[in-house]
Design a protein around this motif. Structure first.
Motif, short mmCIF file in Angstrom:
data_model
loop_
_atom_site.label_atom_id
_atom_site.label_comp_id
_atom_site.label_asym_id
_atom_site.label_seq_id
_atom_site.Cartn_x
_atom_site.Cartn_y
_atom_site.Cartn_z
N PHE A 48 0.82 -1.21 0.00
CA PHE A 48 0.00 0.00 0.00
C PHE A 48 0.86 1.26 0.00
CE2 PHE A 48 -3.31 -2.95 1.42
CZ PHE A 48 -4.40 -2.51 0.69
N ARG A 49 1.94 1.25 0.76
CA ARG A 49 2.82 2.43 0.77
C ARG A 49 3.46 2.64 -0.60
NH1 ARG A 49 5.99 1.71 6.64
NH2 ARG A 49 4.09 1.21 7.85
N GLY A 50 3.82 1.56 -1.26
CA GLY A 50 4.40 1.68 -2.60
C GLY A 50 3.41 2.29 -3.58
N VAL A 51 2.16 1.85 -3.51
CA VAL A 51 1.13 2.40 -4.40
C VAL A 51 0.94 3.89 -4.12
CG1 VAL A 51 -1.31 2.34 -5.00
CG2 VAL A 51 -0.04 0.19 -4.73
N GLU A 52 0.81 4.25 -2.84
CA GLU A 52 0.56 5.65 -2.49
C GLU A 52 1.72 6.55 -2.91
OE1 GLU A 52 -1.47 7.38 1.28
OE2 GLU A 52 0.68 7.28 1.73
N ASN A 53 2.93 6.10 -2.73
CA ASN A 53 4.11 6.92 -3.02
C ASN A 53 4.48 6.93 -4.50
OD1 ASN A 53 5.71 7.99 -0.43
ND2 ASN A 53 4.69 6.08 0.10
N TYR A 54 4.31 5.80 -5.16
CA TYR A 54 4.88 5.67 -6.50
C TYR A 54 3.85 5.48 -7.61
CZ TYR A 54 8.98 4.99 -3.58
OH TYR A 54 9.98 5.15 -2.65
N ASN A 79 -10.13 5.73 -1.46
CA ASN A 79 -10.24 4.96 -2.69
C ASN A 79 -9.94 3.48 -2.49
OD1 ASN A 79 -7.54 5.61 -2.20
ND2 ASN A 79 -6.99 5.54 -4.36
N LEU A 80 -10.25 3.00 -1.28
CA LEU A 80 -10.12 1.57 -0.97
C LEU A 80 -11.49 0.91 -1.04
CD1 LEU A 80 -8.44 -0.87 0.06
CD2 LEU A 80 -9.00 -0.10 2.38
N PHE A 124 5.30 -5.83 -5.71
CA PHE A 124 5.46 -4.56 -5.03
C PHE A 124 5.97 -3.48 -5.99
CE2 PHE A 124 5.95 -7.81 -1.80
CZ PHE A 124 5.22 -7.31 -0.73
N ILE A 125 5.40 -2.29 -5.86
CA ILE A 125 5.91 -1.12 -6.58
C ILE A 125 6.91 -0.42 -5.66
CG2 ILE A 125 5.30 1.11 -7.59
CD1 ILE A 125 2.56 -0.04 -8.26
N ILE A 126 8.15 -0.29 -6.13
CA ILE A 126 9.21 0.26 -5.26
C ILE A 126 9.86 1.51 -5.85
CG2 ILE A 126 9.69 -1.93 -4.11
CD1 ILE A 126 12.12 -2.25 -5.97
N SER A 316 11.22 -1.19 4.85
CA SER A 316 11.06 -0.11 5.82
C SER A 316 12.06 1.02 5.58
CB SER A 316 11.20 -0.64 7.24
OG SER A 316 12.52 -1.08 7.50
N ASP A 317 13.19 0.69 4.96
CA ASP A 317 14.17 1.73 4.64
C ASP A 317 13.66 2.70 3.57
OD1 ASP A 317 16.03 0.84 6.44
OD2 ASP A 317 17.25 -0.24 4.98
N ILE A 318 12.95 2.16 2.56
CA ILE A 318 12.49 3.03 1.47
C ILE A 318 11.06 3.53 1.68
CG2 ILE A 318 14.02 1.86 -0.16
CD1 ILE A 318 11.48 0.57 -1.41
N LEU A 319 10.30 2.85 2.54
CA LEU A 319 8.91 3.24 2.77
C LEU A 319 8.63 3.25 4.27
CD1 LEU A 319 7.35 1.00 -0.04
CD2 LEU A 319 7.38 3.51 -0.05
N PRO A 320 9.25 4.19 5.00
CA PRO A 320 9.15 4.18 6.47
C PRO A 320 7.84 4.73 7.03
CG PRO A 320 10.49 6.02 5.75
CD PRO A 320 10.17 5.24 4.51
#
Length: 327
Positions: A48-54, A79-80, A124-126, A316-320
């Motif tokens: 979810f964090r990957g989707v929101e950020n990227y 939008n869930l 995962f979207i990173i 957690s390093d890229i999506l804290p």
């Protein structure tokens, strides 16, 4: 390009009610029941964090579940859309533990957009990804190359898909009509497979990637209109069967009909079947964000707890920071 939805399938293999139903039905019916398919890596929040950020452009996220949800999931996120199997799958084949069944009925979700991307919970979207990674000129972005299937793999069901596809498409006509897609340089080295399999008069198989798959909802509907009886008979079982007709048929239908935009899907994506030899490479791929999409496929006989810890530390390093999808 219009609205694009994401669809993700999820199950918590540790949930008590799900376990009871799984065990009860597994005694009655044969099928694929590997525990590896259901164990939890505890990293869905990073999806979810990957989707929101990227991929902030996504329209709606359809979260498909048998009824339970993660305790951290914010059900009020704007939008869930949380969709239970019972919301769109016929009751007489529920509960189901087969992703084939869950996926083949997706077109029955009324709110789902014409353009959607199907994710597994290990996709995962990173890094930043644009709409045209998945759809271009209203067509799904995909790669098209021939392949040959065999019957040695007990989970193989694509021969059933190919048999149905050949009832509705003439291989030579498809090649002629969509020549510049089948023989696009975007297919890269996979072109060799297509050239070698040209002499066969029918489709004998397609090269399958294991990445997020863009679909047209209308193609699902068309396939069901043409072969609904065969599909419903093949996926009436509660566990995956070799005879299942699957969402791959819909993908092949898009390819054979030319309803796709030829794209080198491997240019920004990478697939790992996690083992001790590639674990560090997978971790570094996440941490360095050297690809936009990473797939982390589970594998038996790995140090699961250690692998999970290292993978999740990299996430957690890229999506804290929590996303709006988390409480």
């Amino acid at each position: 390009m219009g609205k694009i939805d994401f669809v993700i399938l999820w199950v918590d293999g540790n949930e008590p009610n799900w376990q009871r139903e799984f065990q009860a039905h597994s005694l009655k019916e044969r099928g694929a029941k590997s525990s590896v398919r259901f164990r939890d890596w505890d990293n869905l929040q990073y999806w979810f964090r990957g989707v929101e950020n990227y991929a902030p452009w996504v329209n709606n996220i359809f979260f498909i579940t048998s009824g339970h949800v993660p305790n951290w999931l914010n059900l009020n996120a704007p939008n869930l859309k949380v969709i239970n199997h019972s919301d769109y799958i016929p009751n007489d084949i529920l509960p189901t533990f087969s992703s084939n069944t869950i996926e083949m009925y997706l077109h029955k979700i009324e709110e789902l957009s014409e353009h959607f991307v199907l994710f597994n919970d290990d996709f995962f979207i990173i890094n930043h990804v644009d709409k045209d990674r998945f759809f271009k000129k209203k067509f799904p972005c995909d790669i098209s190359a021939f392949n040959v299937y065999h019957g040695r793999d007990l989970s193989t069901n694509n021969m059933c898909n190919i048999e149905l596809l050949n009832k509705h498409f003439d291989k030579r006509k498809s090649l002629k009509k969509h020549f510049f897609k089948w023989f696009s340089i975007q297919n890269n080295k996979l072109l060799i497979r297509t050239l070698l399999l040209l002499p066969w008069p029918d489709f004998v198989g397609f090269y399958d990637h294991h990445l997020p798959q863009p679909f047209l909802k209308s193609t699902f509907k068309e396939v069901w209109e043409k072969e609904g009886d065969a599909i419903s008979q093949s996926i009436k079982y509660r566990f995956r069967q070799r005879t299942n007709i699957t969402q791959y048929l819909v993908r092949y239908w898009q390819l054979a009909s030319g309803k796709y935009h030829c794209t080198n899907v491997f240019k920004d994506s990478v697939y790992f079947q996690i083992d001790q030899d590639n674990l560090n490479l997978a971790v570094n791929t996440i941490r360095n964000q050297s690809k936009k999409i990473i797939v982390l496929n589970d594998k038996e006989n790995i140090d699961f707890e250690n692998s999970k810890e290292l993978i999740n530390l990299a996430f957690s390093d890229i999506l804290p920071l929590k996303s709006k999808f988390e409480i």
